[in-house]
Design a protein around this motif. Structure first.
Motif, PDB file in Angstrom:
ATOM      1  N   TRP A 115      -3.861  -3.082   7.314  1.00  0.00           N
ATOM      2  CA  TRP A 115      -4.826  -4.052   7.832  1.00  0.00           C
ATOM      3  C   TRP A 115      -6.060  -4.201   6.955  1.00  0.00           C
ATOM      4  O   TRP A 115      -6.741  -5.227   7.012  1.00  0.00           O
ATOM      5  N   TYR A 116      -6.354  -3.175   6.183  1.00  0.00           N
ATOM      6  CA  TYR A 116      -7.535  -3.210   5.323  1.00  0.00           C
ATOM      7  C   TYR A 116      -7.130  -2.895   3.893  1.00  0.00           C
ATOM      8  O   TYR A 116      -6.054  -2.333   3.652  1.00  0.00           O
ATOM      9  N   PRO A 117      -7.975  -3.225   2.892  1.00  0.00           N
ATOM     10  CA  PRO A 117      -7.676  -2.858   1.506  1.00  0.00           C
ATOM     11  C   PRO A 117      -7.353  -1.370   1.390  1.00  0.00           C
ATOM     12  O   PRO A 117      -8.151  -0.521   1.769  1.00  0.00           O
ATOM     13  N   SER A 118      -6.163  -1.075   0.891  1.00  0.00           N
ATOM     14  CA  SER A 118      -5.665   0.296   0.802  1.00  0.00           C
ATOM     15  C   SER A 118      -5.251   0.605  -0.635  1.00  0.00           C
ATOM     16  O   SER A 118      -4.773  -0.276  -1.349  1.00  0.00           O
TER      17      SER A 118
ATOM     18  N   ALA B 107       0.836  -1.203   0.000  1.00  0.00           N
ATOM     19  CA  ALA B 107       0.000   0.000   0.000  1.00  0.00           C
ATOM     20  C   ALA B 107       0.865   1.246   0.000  1.00  0.00           C
ATOM     21  O   ALA B 107       2.081   1.192   0.187  1.00  0.00           O
ATOM     22  N   ASN B 108       0.208   2.403  -0.183  1.00  0.00           N
ATOM     23  CA  ASN B 108       0.909   3.684  -0.141  1.00  0.00           C
ATOM     24  C   ASN B 108       1.238   4.114   1.280  1.00  0.00           C
ATOM     25  O   ASN B 108       2.070   4.980   1.502  1.00  0.00           O
ATOM     26  N   GLU B 109       0.549   3.533   2.245  1.00  0.00           N
ATOM     27  CA  GLU B 109       0.692   3.952   3.638  1.00  0.00           C
ATOM     28  C   GLU B 109       2.125   3.747   4.139  1.00  0.00           C
ATOM     29  O   GLU B 109       2.786   2.777   3.786  1.00  0.00           O
ATOM     30  N   LYS B 110       2.577   4.679   4.999  1.00  0.00           N
ATOM     31  CA  LYS B 110       3.885   4.532   5.640  1.00  0.00           C
ATOM     32  C   LYS B 110       3.707   3.725   6.925  1.00  0.00           C
ATOM     33  O   LYS B 110       3.770   4.245   8.024  1.00  0.00           O
TER      34      LYS B 110
END
Length: 222
Positions: free
Chosen positions: A130-133, A122-125
């Motif tokens: 935990w969820y579809p991102s 995902a793009n998250e740092k």
């Protein structure tokens, strides 16, 4: 760990002969993908089911301590050995890495979840998604997905002049020209490229700006 989808198997049990996954009976399945300790199934209607180990978030069902359980009265043994519906509709392609999952939606979006230490999900740092991102950067229609231990790959059919120009610009993005390319992308409707530049600038250390980097041409020739 539940990745076989059989409720009668307990943690550590083995199944030595092929047996159908009863929970998915009468549900037309289009594709199957297997990770290190989890499994995903894509139905012909675009629904995604997942089961198995989810300690890294690879099932997309949220943060849990350990695995998942089909026994609602058992708070100790946490493993998901019955398929759970993760995305109800709109999924076109799936790929399971060792501890993460990727999907391509029919509207062109790509989402991922699971172990994300290297940005593979995902793009998250964050270490875990935990969820579809959303995975923002993609040019052209998605044809195929692939996921490994710490990386992911997308094959597209980018072939229009605009798409090829976006790919060329994306290949030449640097911290020093990201703002300039983002401005061009925003004015030409290249949303994915604009988001890529925005995220690159987000990763610049605090207090640093474009002046700290060597200038580079947008066309990548200098």
């Amino acid at each position: 760990m539940g990745q076989l989808g059989h409720c009668y198997l307990q943690y550590g049990d083995k199944e030595l002969v092929p047996r159908r996954v009863v929970a998915l009976d009468e549900i037309p399945i289009k594709d199957i993908s297997c990770g290190g300790v989890h499994t995903c199934a894509l139905t012909s209607q675009g629904a995604l089911y997942a089961w198995g180990g989810g300690q890294a978030g690879q099932l997309g069902l949220g943060p849990q301590n350990g695995f998942f359980s089909c026994n609602l009265n058992d708070s100790e043994m946490l493993h998901r050995n019955i398929p759970a519906l993760v995305v109800p509709t709109g999924v076109q392609l799936i790929a399971c890495g060792h501890s993460h999952t990727l999907i391509s939606m029919k509207d062109g979006r790509i989402c991922g979840w699971g172990y994300n230490s290297y940005g593979q999900a995902a793009n998250e740092k964050s270490t875990y998604a935990w969820y579809p991102s959303p995975v923002d950067w993609c040019v052209g229609e998605v044809r195929q997905l692939a996921a490994g231990g710490g990386h992911s790959a997308v094959l597209t059919d980018a072939c229009s002049l605009k798409e090829l120009c976006e790919l060329r610009l994306a290949d030449s993005v640097t911290p020093s020209n990201a703002a300039k390319i983002e401005d061009i992308a925003s004015r030409t409707g290249s949303d994915a490229l604009a988001r890529l530049c925005e995220r690159l600038r987000e990763y610049l250390p605090d207090g640093e700006d474009d002046c700290n980097y060597k200038d580079a041409d947008v066309d990548g020739k200098k």
